[in-house]
Design a protein around this motif. Structure first.
Motif, PDB file in Angstrom:
ATOM      1  N   MET A 230       7.055   4.022 -33.075  1.00 25.94           N
ATOM      2  CA  MET A 230       8.047   3.579 -34.062  1.00 25.94           C
ATOM      3  C   MET A 230       7.441   3.600 -35.471  1.00 25.94           C
ATOM      4  O   MET A 230       6.250   3.421 -35.656  1.00 25.94           O
ATOM      5  N   GLY A 231       8.321   3.834 -36.446  1.00 29.50           N
ATOM      6  CA  GLY A 231       7.902   3.780 -37.832  1.00 29.50           C
ATOM      7  C   GLY A 231       9.053   3.271 -38.680  1.00 29.50           C
ATOM      8  O   GLY A 231      10.021   2.704 -38.163  1.00 29.50           O
ATOM      9  N   ASN A 232       8.968   3.505 -39.985  1.00 29.71           N
ATOM     10  CA  ASN A 232      10.032   3.102 -40.895  1.00 29.71           C
ATOM     11  C   ASN A 232      10.567   4.314 -41.630  1.00 29.71           C
ATOM     12  O   ASN A 232       9.811   5.225 -42.005  1.00 29.71           O
ATOM     13  N   CYS A 233      11.871   4.344 -41.839  1.00 31.70           N
ATOM     14  CA  CYS A 233      12.514   5.445 -42.558  1.00 31.70           C
ATOM     15  C   CYS A 233      11.982   5.501 -43.986  1.00 31.70           C
ATOM     16  O   CYS A 233      11.937   4.479 -44.684  1.00 31.70           O
ATOM     17  N   VAL A 234      11.598   6.700 -44.427  1.00 31.73           N
ATOM     18  CA  VAL A 234      11.026   6.846 -45.763  1.00 31.73           C
ATOM     19  C   VAL A 234      12.066   6.640 -46.859  1.00 31.73           C
ATOM     20  O   VAL A 234      11.718   6.485 -48.030  1.00 31.73           O
ATOM     21  N   ILE A 235      13.331   6.626 -46.487  1.00 34.27           N
ATOM     22  CA  ILE A 235      14.384   6.455 -47.495  1.00 34.27           C
ATOM     23  C   ILE A 235      14.876   5.015 -47.549  1.00 34.27           C
ATOM     24  O   ILE A 235      14.898   4.394 -48.598  1.00 34.27           O
ATOM     25  N   CYS A 236      15.286   4.470 -46.380  1.00 41.61           N
ATOM     26  CA  CYS A 236      15.875   3.132 -46.394  1.00 41.61           C
ATOM     27  C   CYS A 236      14.946   2.054 -45.855  1.00 41.61           C
ATOM     28  O   CYS A 236      15.241   0.859 -45.963  1.00 41.61           O
ATOM     29  N   GLY A 237      13.832   2.449 -45.216  1.00 41.85           N
ATOM     30  CA  GLY A 237      12.861   1.485 -44.736  1.00 41.85           C
ATOM     31  C   GLY A 237      13.205   0.840 -43.409  1.00 41.85           C
ATOM     32  O   GLY A 237      12.445  -0.001 -42.918  1.00 41.85           O
ATOM     33  N   THR A 238      14.316   1.215 -42.797  1.00 41.34           N
ATOM     34  CA  THR A 238      14.675   0.620 -41.511  1.00 41.34           C
ATOM     35  C   THR A 238      13.794   1.199 -40.408  1.00 41.34           C
ATOM     36  O   THR A 238      13.291   2.329 -40.522  1.00 41.34           O
ATOM     37  N   PRO A 239      13.602   0.449 -39.304  1.00 37.57           N
ATOM     38  CA  PRO A 239      12.814   0.980 -38.185  1.00 37.57           C
ATOM     39  C   PRO A 239      13.413   2.282 -37.670  1.00 37.57           C
ATOM     40  O   PRO A 239      14.628   2.424 -37.551  1.00 37.57           O
ATOM     41  N   ALA A 240      12.548   3.235 -37.388  1.00 33.84           N
ATOM     42  CA  ALA A 240      13.018   4.548 -36.938  1.00 33.84           C
ATOM     43  C   ALA A 240      11.995   5.149 -35.983  1.00 33.84           C
ATOM     44  O   ALA A 240      10.806   4.802 -36.016  1.00 33.84           O
ATOM     45  N   ASP A 241      12.475   6.052 -35.148  1.00 31.49           N
ATOM     46  CA  ASP A 241      11.600   6.763 -34.233  1.00 31.49           C
ATOM     47  C   ASP A 241      10.976   7.944 -34.974  1.00 31.49           C
ATOM     48  O   ASP A 241      11.301   9.106 -34.733  1.00 31.49           O
ATOM     49  N   GLY A 242      10.085   7.641 -35.899  1.00 35.38           N
ATOM     50  CA  GLY A 242       9.482   8.653 -36.755  1.00 35.38           C
ATOM     51  C   GLY A 242       9.674   8.253 -38.209  1.00 35.38           C
ATOM     52  O   GLY A 242      10.062   7.130 -38.531  1.00 35.38           O
ATOM     53  N   PRO A 243       9.474   9.199 -39.127  1.00 35.79           N
ATOM     54  CA  PRO A 243       9.531   8.852 -40.557  1.00 35.79           C
ATOM     55  C   PRO A 243      10.935   8.854 -41.153  1.00 35.79           C
ATOM     56  O   PRO A 243      11.089   8.596 -42.340  1.00 35.79           O
ATOM     57  N   ILE A 244      11.972   9.182 -40.374  1.00 41.95           N
ATOM     58  CA  ILE A 244      13.327   9.246 -40.914  1.00 41.95           C
ATOM     59  C   ILE A 244      14.299   8.703 -39.884  1.00 41.95           C
ATOM     60  O   ILE A 244      14.151   8.951 -38.687  1.00 41.95           O
ATOM     61  N   CYS A 245      15.286   7.932 -40.342  1.00 38.50           N
ATOM     62  CA  CYS A 245      16.303   7.417 -39.424  1.00 38.50           C
ATOM     63  C   CYS A 245      17.424   8.448 -39.284  1.00 38.50           C
ATOM     64  O   CYS A 245      17.562   9.354 -40.113  1.00 38.50           O
ATOM     65  N   LYS A 246      18.249   8.283 -38.259  1.00 38.11           N
ATOM     66  CA  LYS A 246      19.300   9.256 -37.976  1.00 38.11           C
ATOM     67  C   LYS A 246      20.280   9.386 -39.138  1.00 38.11           C
ATOM     68  O   LYS A 246      20.735  10.488 -39.454  1.00 38.11           O
ATOM     69  N   SER A 247      20.612   8.268 -39.764  1.00 37.62           N
ATOM     70  CA  SER A 247      21.631   8.306 -40.810  1.00 37.62           C
ATOM     71  C   SER A 247      21.173   9.024 -42.071  1.00 37.62           C
ATOM     72  O   SER A 247      21.990   9.374 -42.922  1.00 37.62           O
ATOM     73  N   HIS A 248      19.869   9.257 -42.227  1.00 39.05           N
ATOM     74  CA  HIS A 248      19.371   9.906 -43.442  1.00 39.05           C
ATOM     75  C   HIS A 248      18.720  11.266 -43.178  1.00 39.05           C
ATOM     76  O   HIS A 248      18.097  11.829 -44.081  1.00 39.05           O
ATOM     77  N   GLU A 249      18.900  11.788 -41.949  1.00 37.95           N
ATOM     78  CA  GLU A 249      18.274  13.083 -41.642  1.00 37.95           C
ATOM     79  C   GLU A 249      18.778  14.198 -42.545  1.00 37.95           C
ATOM     80  O   GLU A 249      18.039  15.126 -42.852  1.00 37.95           O
TER      81      GLU A 249
END
Length: 700
Positions: free
Chosen positions: A1-20
């Motif tokens: 797990m990591g945090n989205c580089v855009i919104c900072g929410t927990p994500a499975d990698g560096p980007i969340c689905k909503s910001h891909e």
């Protein structure tokens, strides 16, 4: 797990689905199956074919960008083999072929970040690479002043400051200020000599210079390297790159709408102006007020169009001249404020003529205002309305898009211009939804209005609001508004008023088209060609095709070719329906009735509206003199065409009394339609015939 580089929410990698879809991916894999559908990738043009463009995605995978996925004609692309482009992966076939889609973002800084994707994972680029991409780190020499990033108390970057010549050291400048030292730092800042303020429209002549600009932040986007602020002053707008660290927002305290002072060096990157930010300060108090007043004064002065005069002496249009200037001023101001302009027009020949006139006027202003090469796709859009009304479905789509753009890209709410629509109750709920969100809108329309519908609009151009507006088309109004928006296109759009009349175009507009180089036969061909193309993919603007049809003299054969198809299809359908027309009379009124369910090809051209207009026009010459009405009846609705303008709202009241079980509901005003319950079809038709005849007799 990591945090989205855009919104900072927990994500499975560096980007969340909503910001891909907000970031750019660099592909370093070797197999098409390693790509991810829906992501945007950097690519390289490999070659062209009749059916599209081959794009190398990474070093070892090639995909096809089919011509149907482009937002323009294939031969209009200015790409060359080897050019860097940006595409979306929309499909990966079983045989390994990769289907690509068009990306409206064709510049890396339009994305909010960059990630690398290989066969196994997705990760942030190396720091060295990010630094190179951002161009934020500059080399220094013994002859150059040393620069370094300063931070505020929280560690956020506040810009690059030139070390003063009063003995300060790198450590002095680098040291993060504490609350106690804030006043001291401000004093040091003021000690640094600022360059003279420069107008943004002069920056093209100052590449390499260190400048100071003052204006409003009208947009901000985060790339994989710097944060890019779009700043507008009273003359133009420019992108300003500010760097904290790769992919991290610089100056987080500065938002869209803030007034700022910025110091930086003017650079030319990829043939586009950009200011490399050295220092950026949000202004407050008297300083902010001074800049805002300067902006407002310049905007008000420049946005208000000159009285360039109407295209012709038209008694129905002359009373509208001030409202035409008001609408044009709204459009001009929106461009200057970096506010997108969305033209919503009826998907008819008349609606397209008016919408295309506005497009022709606005696009050059957008290109002049913004340094970005793709600004015209960000700041102007033309969206046809399939049924001629701006209903809740249309408004919901627009509001969803505008709120998403505001959230993702700090984009201002657009100015909506309703053309050949927006005056009747069917548009009321949609306009009110725009008003709830404070989205400015204008109405340019010739439909007989319902009281109060357009009250929320910032400008209304409708001849029926004042004196009699019969005989005026939306094309006439749209062309006049366009000429006030941008007088330079006056000659380009002078033929469009004539194009917008199906029959009986006034001589004043026929002569105007002749003077512009469009004889009457070619005007007819243009009208018919646009009407045919408006039917297909009615929800798409078809920008390049409509431009070729309406404005490209050297492509006259195109209009003639499409017009011939229009006439063939219409004549074939008229031959089909004419033996099946029913004639009946009531109270001295002659009714020509067409059962569109039984005797038309309902899912092919021409649409019912075009067919009924043609049937009514043709029958007027074949029927006895007097009052003539054409009705097109389907399963649960009846369309009205008359030579005296039947108001279906008044007709509906009478018809409901005669067929109370039919559920009769009016749609539109003059020559609109009436909807009813399918099980009461015969009763509804009889009631409508009786009610229309009573209406016409009472009117006379």
């Amino acid at each position: 797990m990591g945090n989205c580089v855009i919104c900072g929410t927990p994500a499975d990698g560096p980007i969340c689905k909503s910001h891909e879809q907000d970031v750019l991916f660099e592909f370093e894999g070797s197999n098409p199956d390693e790509l991810t559908r829906g992501r945007y990738y950097r690519g390289t043009v490999d070659g062209f074919a009749d059916f599209g463009v081959f794009i190398d995605v990474g070093d070892e995978v090639t995909g096809l960008l089919h011509k149907s996925e482009l937002d323009r004609r294939l031969d209009a692309l200015d790409w060359e083999p080897g050019d860097t482009v940006f595409v979306e992966v929309i499909g990966i076939r079983d045989n390994g072929n990769v289907d690509l889609g068009w990306s409206i973002r064709q510049s890396e800084r339009e994305f909010r970040g960059k990630l690398v994707q290989d066969a196994d994972s997705t990760y942030l680029p190396d720091d060295d690479e990010s630094d190179d991409d951002s161009t934020a780190e500059s080399e220094t020499t013994d002859d150059e002043p040393d620069t370094t990033a300063t931070t505020d108390g929280s560690g956020s970057a506040v810009g690059k400051m030139t070390a003063p010549e009063t003995g300060s050291t790198d450590e002095d400048v680098d040291e993060a200020p504490t609350d106690e030292s804030a006043d001291d730092e401000r004093a040091d800042d003021e000690a640094v000599e600022l360059p003279e303020r420069a107008d943004i429209d002069s920056l093209s002549e100052r590449v390499g210079d260190r400048v100071r600009i003052e204006g409003e932040v009208v947009g901000a986007s985060q790339t994989a390297g710097p944060t890019v602020f779009e700043v507008r002053d009273e003359t133009a707008a420019v992108d300003c790159a500010a760097f904290k660290e790769a992919g991290v927002r610089a100056y987080p305290e500065v938002d869209t709408g803030d007034v700022i002072r910025l110091v930086g060096e003017v650079e030319l990157r990829n043939n586009e102006l950009q200011v490399e930010t050295e220092r950026l300060d949000a202004l407050a108090g008297d300083e902010e007020t001074t800049v805002r007043e300067r902006l407002e004064e310049a905007l008000a002065s420049e946005a208000r169009p000159a009285d360039v005069g109407l295209f012709a002496d038209d008694p129905a249009v002359e009373p509208l001249q001030e409202s035409i200037r008001d609408a044009a001023g709204l459009v001009r101001r929106a461009v200057m404020e970096s506010r997108p302009v969305i033209v919503r027009h009826n998907a008819s020949a008349e609606g397209y003529a008016a919408g295309a006139a506005l497009e022709r006027a606005v696009l050059p202003l957008v290109r002049d205002e913004h340094a970005r090469s793709d600004a015209e796709y960000h700041y102007f859009d033309r969206r046809p309305l399939e049924d001629g009304h701006y209903d809740m479905e249309d408004a919901t789509k627009d509001v969803t898009t505008m709120l998403d753009n505001r959230e993702r890209h700090d984009e201002k709410l657009p100015l909506f211009v309703l053309v050949d629509a927006g005056s009747t109750l069917e548009s009321g709920d949609g306009l009110e939804l725009l008003d709830v969100y404070g989205a400015p809108h204008a109405v340019v329309d010739t439909h007989y209005p319902d009281e109060g519908v357009a009250e929320t609009a910032d400008a209304v151009v409708n001849p029926h609001v004042g004196d009699d507006g019969d005989g005026v088309t939306a094309g006439v109004l749209g062309a006049n508004v366009a000429a006030h928006v941008n007088p330079d296109v006056r000659e380009d759009v002078a033929h469009l008023p004539a194009v917008s009349y199906w029959w009986g175009a006034p001589d004043r507009y026929v002569d105007l088209a002749e003077d512009a180089g469009y004889d009457e036969d070619h005007v007819t061909a243009l009208r018919e060609a646009v009407a045919l193309e408006a039917y297909y993919q009615s929800y798409e603007d078809k920008r390049e095709l409509i431009t070729d049809l309406l404005f490209e003299h050297e492509k006259r054969d195109l209009a003639e070719h499409v017009s011939e198809q229009f006439r063939t299809k219409l004549e074939d359908e008229l031959d089909t329906v004419e033996p099946n027309l029913t004639i009946r009379g009531a109270n001295g009124v002659t009714f020509t009735i067409l059962d569109t369910d039984a005797y038309t090809h309902r899912f092919d051209f021409p649409p019912e509206s075009v067919l009924l207009d043609a049937v009514h026009h043709r029958n007027l010459s074949g029927q006895p003199t007097g009052q003539n009405v054409t009705l097109g009846i389907a399963t649960d609705e009846v369309h009205v065409r008359s030579n005296e303008g039947v108001n279906v709202r008044e007709v509906a009241e009478t018809a409901r009394e005669q067929a109370p079980e039919a559920g009769i509901v009016p749609v539109g005003t003059r020559d609109g339609k009436l909807e009813f319950l399918a099980g009461e079809r015969d009763e509804a038709l009889d009631a409508v015939v009786e009610a229309v005849s009573e209406y016409l007799n009472d009117s006379n």
